[in-house]
Motif scaffolding. Structure first.
Motif, short mmCIF file in Angstrom:
data_model
loop_
_atom_site.label_atom_id
_atom_site.label_comp_id
_atom_site.label_asym_id
_atom_site.label_seq_id
_atom_site.Cartn_x
_atom_site.Cartn_y
_atom_site.Cartn_z
N LYS A 1 4.52 5.75 -5.05
CA LYS A 1 4.78 5.74 -6.49
C LYS A 1 3.79 6.65 -7.21
O LYS A 1 4.18 7.42 -8.11
CB LYS A 1 4.69 4.32 -7.03
N TYR B 1 4.02 1.42 -1.06
CA TYR B 1 4.72 1.47 -2.34
C TYR B 1 3.81 2.07 -3.41
O TYR B 1 4.21 2.99 -4.15
CB TYR B 1 5.16 0.06 -2.73
N ASP B 2 2.58 1.58 -3.50
CA ASP B 2 1.66 2.09 -4.52
C ASP B 2 1.34 3.57 -4.31
O ASP B 2 1.31 4.35 -5.26
CB ASP B 2 0.34 1.28 -4.48
N ASN C 1 0.83 -1.21 0.00
CA ASN C 1 0.00 0.00 0.00
C ASN C 1 0.86 1.25 0.00
O ASN C 1 0.56 2.23 -0.70
CB ASN C 1 -0.93 0.00 1.22
#
Length: 352
Positions: free
Chosen positions: A260, A256-257, A254
């Motif tokens: 990003k 990371y997304d 979560n």
């Protein structure tokens, strides 16, 4: 209680923890009070994992192994030999603990008790299961600890000194609130690594441990790289790839997304490999799943820069760059005498 009795108790605790630090938990016949406490600790480990999604079984076992390795006669005697601990007048010392990684406040807890003081512990809600139960084990192997260790969720009262760890904001509050008490106040710090481009693949692989262990949530985790101008990250990405299963963990994925998406929408330049990002940034504190980096032109100038920023830095990971550097892969394996923020807590506890 004599110093040797306190040392003996913590060595027994180390033997007890060793049962839970390997991939497969194995009960030993040679550990005191094991029949009474073994299953109880297994239950507390389960509760810790359920309560805090960052406290995976792997990371909890890593923390337990670190402490089981540290708590032996050789380490404890080497650590304490320079101090006149038997001359200490016992006081009540409050500890306000962080909760970012499992048992993160244990060194302060150990330091207060091994010095001969009483301890009043205020735990983080994120890490509240393990230490109270381990305290019960300590009190069984050394009954003189009974009445010396207290936990509270209320406002701290009736104490002589304090060790408090928190964010930069809470540290300012602590400094004001405890201004009339002897204290150690810790705030946010981060760790950095200095690369020259000559690192071996093994060193870079070891560095990945400094970056990813505990999901990067510890102050000893490397959150920033300093690299020479023109540095190519291919070898670095190759060396860290074995950590790619980390993205299967929901809380990490979560973050990371989310990070990003923020970088992409903001049109920031970055490099990423499907589970991790690196971004050029002057900050020292990077978000989860991200590592900041900064180019340098001259190592001597970099030394001066890092010296000027030392109040923000917990560890410097490098090979032959600076005195007191940490070897690649060793940030999460501190010795008992590797004090947080470079503040000698035993010396402090000997002076109150």
């Amino acid at each position: 209680m004599q110093l040797q009795e306190r040392i003996n108790a913590f060595v027994k605790l180390g033997d007890f923890l060793r049962q839970f630090s390997s991939e497969v938990t194995q009960k030993s016949d040679n550990v005191e009070h094991n029949d009474f406490f073994f299953e109880g600790v297994k239950h507390q480990l389960k509760l810790a994992k359920e309560h805090n999604g960052w406290f995976t079984e792997e990371n909890i076992k890593f923390a337990l192994k670190s402490w089981s390795d540290a708590l032996n006669f050789s380490n404890l005697n080497t650590w304490l030999e320079p101090y006149a601990i038997n001359n200490i007048s016992p006081k009540e010392v409050a500890i306000i603990m962080a909760g970012n990684i499992p048992l993160v406040g244990f060194h302060d807890f150990l330091s207060v008790l091994i010095s001969g003081h009483s301890v009043l512990v205020k735990q983080s809600s994120n890490d509240k299961h393990l230490l109270p139960y381990l305290t019960k084990y300590l009190e069984h192997v050394e009954p003189q600890f009974k009445g010396v260790i207290k936990f509270t969720e209320e406002k701290l009262k009736n104490f002589d000194a304090v060790i408090a760890t928190g964010s930069n904001n809470t540290a300012r509050y602590f400094e004001y609130y405890f201004k009339n008490k002897p204290s150690i106040i810790r705030n946010n710090r981060n760790s950095v690594a200095v690369l020259t481009g000559k690192e071996t693949s093994a060193e870079l692989k070891n560095l990945s441990e400094d970056v990813f262990r505990y999901y990067g949530l510890g102050c000893r985790n490397v959150s920033k790289l300093f690299v020479p101008k023109g540095y190519k990250f291919d070898a670095f990405f190759e060396a860290i790839y074995h950590w790619h299963p980390i993205v299967e963990k929901a809380k990490y994925a979560n973050n990371y997304d989310y990070n990003k998406a923020v970088y992409l929408m903001s049109e920031f330049d970055m490099l990423e490999n499907g589970f991790f990002m690196i971004k050029e940034d002057e900050s020292y504190a990077s978000p989860i799943a991200t590592l900041f980096f900064e180019y340098y032109n001259d190592l001597s100038e970099l030394k001066e820069t890092l010296e000027a920023k030392k109040e923000q830095i917990q560890c410097i990971v490098s090979n032959g760059f600076i005195k007191n550097e940490i070897a690649f892969g060793a940030t999460q394996k501190p010795q008992l005498w590797d004090y947080a923020d470079d503040v000698d807590s035993i010396k402090f506890l000997s002076s109150i």
